[in-house]
Write a protein that holds these residues in place. Structure first.
Motif, mmCIF file in Angstrom:
data_model
loop_
_atom_site.group_PDB
_atom_site.id
_atom_site.type_symbol
_atom_site.label_atom_id
_atom_site.label_comp_id
_atom_site.label_asym_id
_atom_site.label_seq_id
_atom_site.Cartn_x
_atom_site.Cartn_y
_atom_site.Cartn_z
ATOM 1 N N TYR A 194 -23.386 -23.612 1.925
ATOM 2 C CA TYR A 194 -22.149 -24.100 2.541
ATOM 3 C C TYR A 194 -21.066 -23.013 2.523
ATOM 4 O O TYR A 194 -20.276 -22.893 3.470
ATOM 5 N N GLU A 195 -21.026 -22.232 1.444
ATOM 6 C CA GLU A 195 -20.019 -21.178 1.355
ATOM 7 C C GLU A 195 -20.249 -20.110 2.418
ATOM 8 O O GLU A 195 -19.301 -19.643 3.067
ATOM 9 N N GLN A 196 -21.512 -19.750 2.617
ATOM 10 C CA GLN A 196 -21.810 -18.756 3.647
ATOM 11 C C GLN A 196 -21.512 -19.293 5.038
ATOM 12 O O GLN A 196 -21.003 -18.562 5.908
ATOM 13 N N ALA A 197 -21.828 -20.573 5.273
ATOM 14 C CA ALA A 197 -21.548 -21.172 6.575
ATOM 15 C C ALA A 197 -20.044 -21.244 6.822
ATOM 16 O O ALA A 197 -19.573 -21.020 7.951
ATOM 17 N N ILE B 160 -17.781 -19.207 5.624
ATOM 18 C CA ILE B 160 -17.318 -17.840 5.908
ATOM 19 C C ILE B 160 -17.597 -17.470 7.359
ATOM 20 O O ILE B 160 -16.796 -16.791 8.025
ATOM 21 N N ASP B 161 -18.733 -17.968 7.873
ATOM 22 C CA ASP B 161 -19.095 -17.685 9.264
ATOM 23 C C ASP B 161 -18.328 -18.552 10.257
ATOM 24 O O ASP B 161 -18.518 -18.417 11.483
ATOM 25 N N GLY B 162 -17.484 -19.456 9.752
ATOM 26 C CA GLY B 162 -16.648 -20.265 10.631
ATOM 27 C C GLY B 162 -17.266 -21.579 11.069
ATOM 28 O O GLY B 162 -16.782 -22.187 12.031
ATOM 29 N N ALA B 163 -18.315 -22.043 10.395
ATOM 30 C CA ALA B 163 -18.961 -23.296 10.763
ATOM 31 C C ALA B 163 -18.070 -24.482 10.399
ATOM 32 O O ALA B 163 -17.425 -24.493 9.354
ATOM 33 N N ASN C 105 -21.020 -29.084 11.869
ATOM 34 C CA ASN C 105 -22.120 -28.140 12.037
ATOM 35 C C ASN C 105 -22.859 -27.912 10.724
ATOM 36 O O ASN C 105 -24.095 -27.792 10.710
#
Length: 232
Positions: free
Chosen positions: A128-131, A133-136, A140
């Motif tokens: 969830y943290e990576q998503a 950061i990617d703006g999800a 989504n």
């Protein structure tokens, strides 16, 4: 059995109940599980949510039979107080199955939510943290991370819920006894009638075998459709 119209009607009533019950129960339980996972993991709240499941089916049925009574129920009193027509929850062919499904959804949603929560807790937070950061967006992340990784848990939940829904009996026996006009006569209640009211044990046993075969088929289809692949 194949020529028994009551049997086919009971199957149709059971199917409509299972569809309504599973849909409402899964959606509500999923929402509750996500809220608990995101907002709080308090053991006290989990205990409160599990309380309805600890109450006997008969007690729950009697409680809602009183709450939803057409003349004396406080729900219909509230409906009449705001100027609307009273609703015959257990006395209408259109309302009886959704009402029974709602009663059993209330009883089981906490238990189902805890099962789903166990699956949510097992999902690594780093995804969830990576998503994020990617703006999800939240939707989504739920669609592309939560749901795919919950497939094994959802498969278990749906199998348990559907098998349990096909076995609905207590609520109907207490509230409607299969009425009005057979509108709530599910297959389990029909087996009971044939065995213990008409004393047709042979036919009741045949109905029971048919129900077991049906449940095995439904479960096999579910597991095939929902089984998580190794790549997940």
């Amino acid at each position: 059995m194949l020529n028994d119209r009551v049997f086919w009607n009971a199957l149709a009533v059971t199917a409509s109940y299972v569809l309504i019950n599973i849909t409402s129960q899964t959606v509500v339980a999923m929402l509750m599980a996500v809220l608990m996972d995101r907002l709080t993991r308090s053991l006290w709240i989990r205990g409160v949510l599990l309380l309805p499941y600890m109450i006997s089916n008969v007690v729950v049925a009697l409680l809602f039979l009183w709450l939803l009574d057409y003349q004396l129920g406080i729900v219909n009193h509230a409906i009449a107080a705001i100027g609307l027509d009273r609703i015959p929850f257990f006395g209408s062919q259109d309302w009886v199955i959704p009402t029974i499904a709602g009663v059993n959804t209330w009883r089981h949603m906490g238990y189902t939510a805890l099962l789903i929560l166990a699956g949510l807790v097992a999902i690594p937070r780093v995804l969830y943290e990576q998503a994020a950061i990617d703006g999800a967006s939240e939707w989504n992340m739920f669609r592309h991370i939560t749901l795919p990784l919950l497939r094994p848990v959802l498969a278990l939940v749906l199998v348990i819920s559907i098998v349990g829904s096909f076995q609905i009996f207590d609520t109907i026996a207490v509230t409607t006894e299969g009425g009005p006009v057979h509108a709530s006569r599910v297959i389990y209640f029909y087996i009971f009638e044939r065995a213990f009211e008409r004393f047709d044990m042979g036919y009741a046993a045949a109905l029971g075998v048919a129900l077991v075969v049906l449940l095995i088929g439904v479960t096999a289809i579910q597991l095939k459709l929902l089984r998580a692949r190794q790549v997940d």
